[in-house]
Structure formats: C-alpha cells, structure tokens
Enzyme design. Structure first.
Site, PDB file in Angstrom:
ATOM      1  N   GLY A 397       0.823  -1.206   0.000  1.00  0.00           N
ATOM      2  CA  GLY A 397       0.000   0.000   0.000  1.00  0.00           C
ATOM      3  C   GLY A 397       0.853   1.250   0.000  1.00  0.00           C
ATOM      4  O   GLY A 397       0.611   2.199  -0.730  1.00  0.00           O
ATOM      5  N   ALA A 398       1.881   1.222   0.843  1.00  0.00           N
ATOM      6  CA  ALA A 398       2.758   2.380   0.971  1.00  0.00           C
ATOM      7  C   ALA A 398       4.013   1.956   1.717  1.00  0.00           C
ATOM      8  O   ALA A 398       4.054   0.873   2.313  1.00  0.00           O
ATOM      9  CB  ALA A 398       2.055   3.492   1.741  1.00  0.00           C
ATOM     10  N   MET A 399       5.034   2.796   1.665  1.00  0.00           N
ATOM     11  CA  MET A 399       6.285   2.460   2.346  1.00  0.00           C
ATOM     12  C   MET A 399       6.839   3.705   3.016  1.00  0.00           C
ATOM     13  O   MET A 399       6.971   4.759   2.403  1.00  0.00           O
ATOM     14  CB  MET A 399       7.285   1.894   1.321  1.00  0.00           C
ATOM     15  CG  MET A 399       8.639   1.575   1.900  1.00  0.00           C
ATOM     16  SD  MET A 399       8.532   0.338   3.227  1.00  0.00           S
ATOM     17  CE  MET A 399       9.881   0.872   4.271  1.00  0.00           C
ATOM     18  N   ASN A 401       9.620   4.997   3.862  1.00  0.00           N
ATOM     19  CA  ASN A 401      10.980   5.515   3.690  1.00  0.00           C
ATOM     20  C   ASN A 401      11.111   6.882   4.348  1.00  0.00           C
ATOM     21  O   ASN A 401      10.291   7.762   4.117  1.00  0.00           O
ATOM     22  CB  ASN A 401      11.296   5.673   2.205  1.00  0.00           C
ATOM     23  CG  ASN A 401      10.885   4.479   1.396  1.00  0.00           C
ATOM     24  OD1 ASN A 401      11.300   3.369   1.679  1.00  0.00           O
ATOM     25  ND2 ASN A 401      10.027   4.691   0.413  1.00  0.00           N
ATOM     26  N   GLU A 434       1.962   5.743   7.793  1.00  0.00           N
ATOM     27  CA  GLU A 434       3.352   5.944   7.365  1.00  0.00           C
ATOM     28  C   GLU A 434       4.019   7.069   8.169  1.00  0.00           C
ATOM     29  O   GLU A 434       5.209   6.996   8.472  1.00  0.00           O
ATOM     30  CB  GLU A 434       3.421   6.259   5.864  1.00  0.00           C
ATOM     31  CG  GLU A 434       2.756   5.227   4.961  1.00  0.00           C
ATOM     32  CD  GLU A 434       3.177   3.799   5.234  1.00  0.00           C
ATOM     33  OE1 GLU A 434       4.324   3.573   5.673  1.00  0.00           O
ATOM     34  OE2 GLU A 434       2.352   2.878   5.029  1.00  0.00           O
ATOM     35  N   HIS A 437       5.176   5.828  11.490  1.00  0.00           N
ATOM     36  CA  HIS A 437       6.432   5.073  11.347  1.00  0.00           C
ATOM     37  C   HIS A 437       7.671   5.971  11.385  1.00  0.00           C
ATOM     38  O   HIS A 437       8.764   5.502  11.691  1.00  0.00           O
ATOM     39  CB  HIS A 437       6.466   4.363   9.998  1.00  0.00           C
ATOM     40  CG  HIS A 437       5.887   2.989   9.992  1.00  0.00           C
ATOM     41  ND1 HIS A 437       6.197   2.048  10.941  1.00  0.00           N
ATOM     42  CD2 HIS A 437       5.048   2.374   9.123  1.00  0.00           C
ATOM     43  CE1 HIS A 437       5.557   0.915  10.652  1.00  0.00           C
ATOM     44  NE2 HIS A 437       4.847   1.079   9.560  1.00  0.00           N
ATOM     45  N   GLU A 456       4.858  -2.622  12.958  1.00  0.00           N
ATOM     46  CA  GLU A 456       3.614  -2.517  12.189  1.00  0.00           C
ATOM     47  C   GLU A 456       2.390  -2.390  13.095  1.00  0.00           C
ATOM     48  O   GLU A 456       1.451  -1.673  12.783  1.00  0.00           O
ATOM     49  CB  GLU A 456       3.457  -3.724  11.260  1.00  0.00           C
ATOM     50  CG  GLU A 456       4.470  -3.748  10.129  1.00  0.00           C
ATOM     51  CD  GLU A 456       4.500  -2.449   9.330  1.00  0.00           C
ATOM     52  OE1 GLU A 456       3.561  -1.632   9.438  1.00  0.00           O
ATOM     53  OE2 GLU A 456       5.498  -2.238   8.620  1.00  0.00           O
TER      54      GLU A 456
END
Ligand code: ZN
Length: 1020
Positions: A397-399, A401, A434, A437, A456
């Site tokens: 879905g998304a990362m 970074n 995200e 995170h 997560e």
C-alpha cells in the site's frame, strides 16, 4: 549492438596496437576517486567490444557475464561460510533476536527452506557500516533497463577477518573496481583483494570479498570498501525497479525503490539488516527532464561529464538509518508544495502530472498529521523535508521511507468527484500510518524482523489516532474495533495462526509475516495495553522509550521496560509488570474467550478463560503451550460506572465479586468498549437480558459494545460455544439499528452464514431474514446521497444499498440498473452536468459506483461489462479503476469470468500487473467463479508465478479457498498443495490457514446449517 551507447563510449586503447583488452571510458559515471572505469573485455576488435550480452532482456557488459564462472570452490555452499559465527562480539547483544530455534513451540508452523541453513542467513558482524556513499544511475531506456552504480562504504572492523561479507542480489560487481582502503593511514593503505576473491553466495544473497594472502582487517580500524556494479532495473516491484504508465497516451518510465524488508541489496551491495544502521549520502543520475528524489533534500546538481542531457543530483547526508528505509526515485512527476504553517520542515506531494488535481487532500492532511505526531511523541520530526509520492506500480500500500514516503496511487490520491468516502478513509489512514512510522520504526527500529509486529502493530494503532485528529467525523476509534480487532480475530481463531512475535530468518519467512496478525493483532494488543495503563502513562512511557533509543534499535522488551517504569511513576495498579502481561499476548498465538457466569443472588460472577478456537482438530497436537493469558477485564451495568479485574496467566477461573451492584434483572456487560482482545460469553439469562435491552432501547449500550455483542455472539455460535438461536435472536434488534459500527460487525458475521448458504436450498429463507433487518435501514438512509451529509452515514448507505441489491430488492436493483444505463448513455457525465445544478456529483455517486456497476453487470450482459472495462482503462483515477475492476467480477456469465481471469495474466489486456491479484481474488468471491478460479490457478500456476509478485500468492490462495465448504473442494485443495509444495514456498502458512478455514466451513455445514434453517423456519 550500437543502441546501448548510453552506457559508455568505447575507444580502443591507444597504446595497444593489437588490443587484447579494450579500454572503455565511462565518463558519465563520474567516478572521480577511482579514475575512469576501465572495463577489460576479452575482445579482438572494437566491434566485438561493443557487444553486450543479452540476458533476460537486460544488457550487461561482457565482464559482468564472466564473473559468476570464477567462483572458487572453497566458497561453495556449506564451505568456508559455515565458520562465520553470527555473533562473535559478546557485546553485540542486539543480535540475540536472531538466535535460531529459540521459539520453543509451534515448530510445525515454521516453513522449511531446504536450500538455506537458517543460522547462516545473518551477516557475520566482523565489520559494521558507518557511512555509505551511493551513486546510482538508473538507465530508463527501453531495451536497456539497468542500474549503473558505485558504492563506497566506511566500515569499522569489529573482529579480525580476511573477508568482508555483505548483501547483494541480482547485482554484478566489476571485480577490477573492488577496493579496500584503510582509513587514517598516510595516503590510505590499500589492501589487496585476492584475484579470485569476489564471490556471490546466491542462496544467501551474500557478496563475499576475500583479501589476498595475509592481508587482514584489524579490530578497531576503519576501512573504506568501494566498488562499481551493474544492476537490473526490472519491473518486479522490489529493489530499485521501473514503473511504466501512460501520460496523455504516451508511455513513460520511472525508477522507484521498495527496499523493505530485504531488497536494498538489489539496488546496491549493502549490509542489509535493520540493526546495521549507517548514514547515507546519495547521488542519483537522471535525464534533464526528470526529477530525482531521495530521503534527504537536494543540495546540488552537476552535469554528467560528456553527457549533455544528463545530470547528477547530490543529496544531503542522511541521519543514521536502516537500509530498508533508503529510497531513490527518478521520474517525470509534478510537485505540489503543502502549506505547513509554522513548521520548520517542508512537505511536498508528488504525482504524475495528470493526477496533480488529486493531490490536494494529501497535501491538506499530511502536514497536520505530521504535526500531530510531533506532539504525540514529544519529539520533533528530525528531517528538513517530507515528500510523499504516488507510484503507478507498487506492491504494497505504501512504504515509510524516511523523508520520502512512497504510496500506491489509491493510498495517496483522492478525487472529490470520482473517489468514495472509503477511498478518502484509506488515504487518511495510510498517510497517518506511514507518518507514525517516521518515529516508531524509522527513528527507533526493530532489532530484527522478529519484532516486525511491534513496528507494524504500533503504526496500525497510531494511524487511528492521527486519522481521528484530521477526520473526527469518521469516528475512527469506533471503527478500529471492526476494522482491526474483530477482523484479525477471525484469522487468529484458527489453529494455524501464529504468535505475533515470530522467529524468522530467510527473506521468504520475513515476507510472510507482513500479515494481518502482525498488523491487526499488533495494533489491537497495543490498544489494550494503552487502555489498561491509561493513555497518559502509555504516551509518556512511549516517548521515553523513543528518546532513549533514537537512531538506534530495540526489541520488544525495551518498550515493556519503559512502560513498566512509567506505570510505577504514575502509580498505575498492575498485577505484574508489563513484560509478563504482554508476553502472554505476543509469544502465544490466539486469544481467550472469557465465560462470565453470574451468581445472581450474591452480586458476583464466576470467570473462566480458555483459548477461543473456531475448530479444534482431532489430531494430537505437538503444541505444548499453555493457552492462558493475563486478561484485563472491565465491566459495567449502565455505561456510567466501570468495574475491573484481572485473570492471571495460569489462572483458568476465579470468582469475582462485582464492585458495582447489579440487580438480578439487570444485565452486566464485560469488555467495555471492547478494549480487550478476547471474546465474552455469558450465561443464558444474561444473554437474554442483553437481547431485551437491545430490542427495547439499544442506545443504552454503547455503539462499540453493540458491535462487540454482534461479533462475539455470531462467532461463539459458529464455534459451537453458543446456540445459534441466541445469536440469531440478537440480530433481530438490527431492525432498529442506525449506527455504522454495529452494522459493520453484524454484516461481517452474517456474511459468513450467507457465503456458506448461498448454494443451498435454505438460502431463500435466509434472504427473508436479511430483508427483515436490512430494509428498514435501506428505507431510512435512502438510495441517493445528500449534499453535505455525515461521512459515516454515506458509508452506512453504501452497505445498505449493497445488501439490499444483493438480496434482490426490486427498488434497489431498478435504481441501480437505471443509473448505470444513464451513465452508459453519457459516459463523461456531460449532458448530466448541463441539466443538473449540482455540478459536482456525477450520475452515479462514487460511493455507490461499486454496487451500481456490480448490480448492472450481474443483471446485464456483455455490453454492461465492456462498458465498465472501457471506463477502467480510460479512468485517470486509481481508486475508480479499483472499484470498476472489482465490480466487473459480479457478472453471472461464466465465459465473462473466464475472460477476466485470462486477462489478469496478459500484460497487453489493459489490466495492470499490480491488479492481477485483485481480479483473481474477486472472481473467486463470486459463487459462480469460485471453482472456476481454483481451476484457473491450478492450470496456470506457472504463468501466475511469473506475473504476480510473490507477496500476492498468500492473498490469492486465501481468497480462493475462503468459501470452500464441500469434501470435494477440500480434497482438491489439499491435493493442490501437495502437487505445488515447492512452488508454494513463501505462502506455506497462508495455504495451511486456507485449509483450516475450508475445514471449518465443512464442519459448519455439518453442525450448523440445519440449526440455522430450523431457526429461520420458526421465525419466518
Ligand atoms: Zn507499516
């Protein structure tokens, strides 16, 4: 071949009249420190020197092909590598998470990987990286998609060694370019790499560099390891890869990275483990029309020497971080700068130029959520900028970074006219996830993938807090209960579930734990923890934990310690420390059902706990785990006063005197607002009193607990712990229900019964019950959306209409078919807009587009289906494309379903590669398509493996077997697993879960089908 001139210009060596070797100048690489890249090619003339070998569609220079042949026998699998100790330094205790086979239980669920010894997949810690200089030039030229790279890594030697072992996969290193230089010595002493000293240990994805003879790296000294390499810019959605898309009808390519969990090693040789943090200085090569992005801001741009149209973008050095968070992008995208108010950082959204108008929502909420988390964690965002970019082809879905978050388009882009409330929610939730995170995961990182759940799970919990901050109307804290807690319980109730803390080694195993258990259960038990500690204590403990470990790594016990300390400071009464409590939830799989038996005469209850299993297998289990937990219990009789108590780990039952007086005619409800991760069962009198309350005035019970009652009762009945009569009687109150969350829970539970019965004679009666409970809601919310209405009401209508149409309500079907016909006659909504004042709403509201299209296609023929396909291909809005593609599988024509399945594997069909998994699983959820899909994946498994990314296998397998409920289907599925056992590597657990589920279904049919039919016959 001359077309590959982009890589280098070739000149015969001037001082070699009959050149055995041809010197190749590659000025564009600009590798100043090492002089010009000199590729020695075994060639007689220039023509031959220009030959590039064509491997798998990618052109490699000749030397790159020669390398693998030079593998010294000493380094064969199981050779010298076995002598590496994974943890030579007693002080390097952070490596303990990798100790193999320490799980103690549940071995049967551990996938076996025969080619790789588990203990060897970790790097030796003889050297550790301090800083990387990474220079990459992704070549985006058709026929020559490749990566030219150079990396230079500053290392510190931890233990004397003559080898440097790092990760590298699908990369070919120029052996002549490998240098090891000792730092700090005058002129820098160069160590010599053995002539046969470059070795690829492909199974383990290692690159081994061996020094010549007696040269050694000495403990405590620093070195710089550097090399040039060529990688492959594939379309495999991992490492640094290419994504292609159409912009105004023209095909474009971009380079984008996805490193997590173990694919940074495909972009550049590196120490690819989360606890080997280092700083990074990135330089990216690009065409003048493109933009390059990385984690840090651009500091300067220089022209590539001898390459007029190409530039190097130099980025600022990063903070210390893990390799899986490194990001590179080279694309022709548009930038939208967000308003950040008083913040010290910049915030940008990037997308395809033609999707620019869909970036507004993200640019509004992004900075607000980032500011919210700065406040929540009490730590400022440490980077000078945040970029968020929508990628046309993206595996997940998304990362997250650090400083450059990548998203699938549907998770970042939102078009007011074309996207639904659900799409808006998705964007909001993923952005919040995200951004959470950036602190929890990026600033403090799990020591090893075993603690992935913590990373997560926490982000999946905190996303609800961030989303609630910017979209309070969606009542996120209520929705958590159905979307996360109840959702994951259905998976965790299987014997083949797994503990959230899983010992993992091989990349395949690591990939497999990115599942609902890690995310959903992780989030759920963190929410439970926040509830029993109290929000204030939880937040302070969390902030202390992050501050004390910033830029470092941690294991779950570090967080538990910080929270225990804070609980002591705040004098929170706990029965034991946080670790003892939480270990029962993280190290054991599953969850308990707590049975509450009231002693009505003396105001007390008898409490007992046991593991909740949807079905117990008869096979004697190897599993010696004692399934008891530390259970924080809360209860109420009026939702004004709250009582609480604990069941201890090891305690199967206890008597508890209620701290609030409960009249014997007054219900008691446990697990208030379902903050606990367990189910509650009651004696029949208490169930009855709850039922009466729901029928007379359901609002006396909180919306979350109404959802809990629906979910618990239907699942307890499914598991044989409560009679179906009680559970189904409770659902009759839904006639009066108008809140979203209880409906969400009830329909999920009823959907299961419906999926089991849809091919049986009892289905007609079941539909009658559905009509009785759903039509009042349908009539209440109406078919048409009203301007400015509550977002949750819109969501509720989407559900009501979808169910009303699916159970055959004539009004619903004719409205759906009519609006679809109107749309077909006016695909661009132009006439509609001219004749309507409400210009902003299309003929079909995006919130109903799915149901309307699905109904019209099910009722219609080829022409309705083809219209949807054409709209799918024409749409510039990813979320609209998803809805259309999903609805296309509603066709009742077998040949159309067969066509869809074939299209999913055909790259020229117009269905995007990333959507193949969706098509297959959607067709399988159509009761007509279920068996057809199973046949399809059995026949086309080999093709499927080529097209569908590995992480989709689990998804497809589970979708296909979800509703299997006959002996024959189960038998054939088990046969499929046996036939394909090797190819199912990486999806073993998903396959076992799918088998368990099919067994449950079969069992349900045997034990419950008739009971449900009997109840329906009595009532209707
Ligand atoms: Zn995440």
């Amino acid at each position: 071949m001359k077309k590959t001139h982009l890589i280098a210009k070739y000149q015969p060596s001037s001082n070699s009249p009959h050149p055995q070797h041809v010197q190749v100048n590659a000025p564009l690489l600009g590798f100043g420190d090492f002089g010009r890249l000199c590729l020695r090619m075994e060639a007689q003339d220039l023509e031959a020197a220009e030959q590039f070998y064509h491997i798998h569609g990618v052109y490699y220079p000749a030397w790159s092909v020669a390398v693998p042949a030079a593998v010294p026998p000493a380094y064969a699998v199981g050779g010298q590598l076995a002598s590496f100790s994974p943890d030579p330094d007693p002080e390097a205790t952070t490596n303990k998470a990798a100790a193999p086979d320490s799980s103690g239980s549940d071995k049967k669920d551990q996938p076996q990987h025969d080619t790789t010894s588990k203990k060897d997949v970790r790097l030796p810690r003889t050297v550790l990286p301090i800083h990387y200089d990474v220079r990459l030039f992704p070549v985006l030229e058709k026929g020559n998609f490749s990566i030219l790279g150079q990396v230079s890594i500053d290392l510190q030697c931890q233990m004397e060694t003559d080898c440097i072992v790092l990760h590298s996969a699908d990369i070919v290193v120029d052996p002549q370019s490998v240098k090891v230089i000792e730092q700090g010595k005058p002129a820098g002493k160069t160590l010599t790499v053995a002539s046969d000293g470059i070795h690829y240990e492909t199974d383990m994805e290692f690159l081994i560099i061996r020094l010549k003879d007696k040269d050694k790296l000495t403990k405590g000294a620093n070195y710089t390891l550097s090399m040039n390499f060529v990688g492959n810019l594939t379309d495999q959605l991992r490492g640094l890869y290419r994504s292609t898309y159409k912009e105004d009808g023209v095909e474009k390519s971009m380079a984008v990275s996805q490193m997590e969990p173990t694919d940074a090693r495909r972009a550049f040789p590196c120490f690819d483990e989360p606890n080997m943090k280092a700083t990074f200085t990135v330089t990216l090569g690009r065409h003048r029309d493109m933009t390059a992005l990385s984690n840090m801001p651009l500091i300067k741009t220089t022209q590539m020497e001898g390459m007029e149209e190409f530039y190097w973008d130099h980025f600022a050095p990063s903070v210390p971080m893990s390799t899986y968070l490194v990001a590179f992008i080279v694309a022709n995208f548009t930038q939208v700068e967000a308003d950040v108010g008083n913040a010290t950082w910049k915030f940008n959204i990037y997308a395809r130029p033609s999707a620019r108008n869909q970036t507004q929502y993200a640019s509004e909420i992004g900075p607000k959520i980032q500011t919210f988390f700065e406040d929540y964690f009490q730590i400022p965002f440490p980077l000078p900028k945040q970029d968020m970019i929508a990628i046309p082809d993206f595996a997940s879905g998304a990362m997250e970074n650090w400083g450059l978050i990548t998203y699938r388009e549907t998770a970042l882009l939102y078009d007011e006219k074309k996207s639904s409330v659900t799409n808006k929610e998705r964007v909001c939730e993923v952005i919040a996830h995200e951004l959470a995170h950036q602190w929890f995961g990026n600033l403090v990182t799990m020591d090893w993938w075993t603690d992935l759940w913590l990373n997560e799970g926490f982000a999946s919990y905190a996303e609800y807090l961030g989303a609630q901050h910017v979209e309070p109307g969606l009542k996120w804290l209520q929705q958590f209960v159905t979307s996360e807690l109840q959702n994951v319980m259905s998976l965790d109730a299987l014997e083949s579930s797994h503990p959230i803390s899983v010992v993992v080694h091989h990349p395949n195993e690591i990939h497999e734990i990115f599942d609902r258990i890690s995310y959903g259960k992780g989030a759920t038990i963190i929410r439970m923890l926040a509830a029993f500690l109290g929000e204030k204590t939880f937040r302070q403990g969390l902030s202390n934990y992050l501050k004390s470990r910033q830029y470092g790594n941690a294991v779950q016990d570090d967080l538990w310690d910080a929270l225990t300390k804070q609980a002591k400071v705040d004098k929170v009464p706990l029965p034991t420390d946080v670790k003892q409590i939480m270990d029962t939830w993280t190290l054991k799989m599953g969850f308990p059902v707590v049975t509450v038996t009231r002693e009505y005469e003396n105001n007390s209850v008898f409490l007992s706990q046991e593991r909740f299993l949807m079905q117990r297998s008869n096979a004697s289990s190897q599993d010696k785990t004692v399934y008891l937990w530390w259970v924080p219990l809360t209860y109420t009789t009026d939702f004004q006063t709250l009582g609480s108590t604990w069941l201890a780990d090891g305690q199967t039952s206890k008597k508890h005197e209620l701290s609030i007086p409960a009249d014997k005619n007054q219900w008691v409800i446990f697990n208030v607002d379902q903050t606990g991760y367990y189910r509650i069962n009651y004696d029949s009198k208490n169930w009855q009193m709850i039922g009466q309350q729901l029928m007379t005035n359901h609002l006396a019970i909180s919306a979350i607990n109404r959802a809990q009652i629906m979910d618990d009762s239907l699942n307890l009945a499914e598991a044989g712990l409560l009679d179906y009569e009680t559970a189904l009687n409770l659902t009759r109150y839904l006639e009066h229900e108008a809140d979203y969350v209880p409906w969400d829970a009830a329909l999920a539970g009823m959907n299961y019964i419906s999926s089991m019965m849809s091919r049986t004679s009892g289905y007609g009666l079941l539909k009658k019950h559905f009509r009785t409970i759903i039509m009042p809601l349908y009539n209440l919310v109406g078919f048409d959306q009203k301007v400015g209405e509550d977002l949750l009401l819109t969501k509720l209508r989407t559900k009501a209409v979808s169910w009303a149409c699916s159970i055959g309500n004539k009004d619903c079907i004719s409205r759906a078919v009519n609006s679809y016909a109107q749309w077909m006659a006016d695909p661009e909504n132009q006439c509609w807009k001219r004749s309507n004042t409400a210009e902003n709403i299309d003929i079909i509201s995006p919130n109903l587009k799915g149901t309307v299209t699905c109904t019209a296609i099910a009722e219609g023929d080829e022409v309705e289906w083809e219209f949807a396909l054409n709209r799918y291909m024409a749409s510039n809005v990813a979320s609209e494309r998803d809805v259309l593609l999903t609805s296309m599988s509603c066709s009742e024509k077998p040949w159309i379903l067969a066509k869809m399945l074939e299209m999913s594997l055909n790259p020229t069909s117009g269905i995007r590669k990333q959507d193949a998994g969706r098509v297959i699983s959607q067709v399988s959820s159509n009761s007509l398509g279920r068996y057809m899909t199973f046949n399809f994946i059995r026949e086309k498994w080999t093709d499927l493996r080529k097209v569908v990314p590995t992480n989709f296998f689990s998804y497809i397998i589970k979708a296909v077997a979800k509703s299997f409920n006959t002996e024959l289907e189960l038998k054939e599925f088990i046969q499929f697993r046996e036939d394909r056992s090797e190819e199912l590597s990486g999806a073993e657990r998903a396959t076992q879960q799918a088998i368990d589920r099919a067994k449950n279904n079969l069992n349900w049919m045997r034990q419950n089908y008739q009971k449900v039919v009997d109840w329906l016959q009595r009532v209707y």
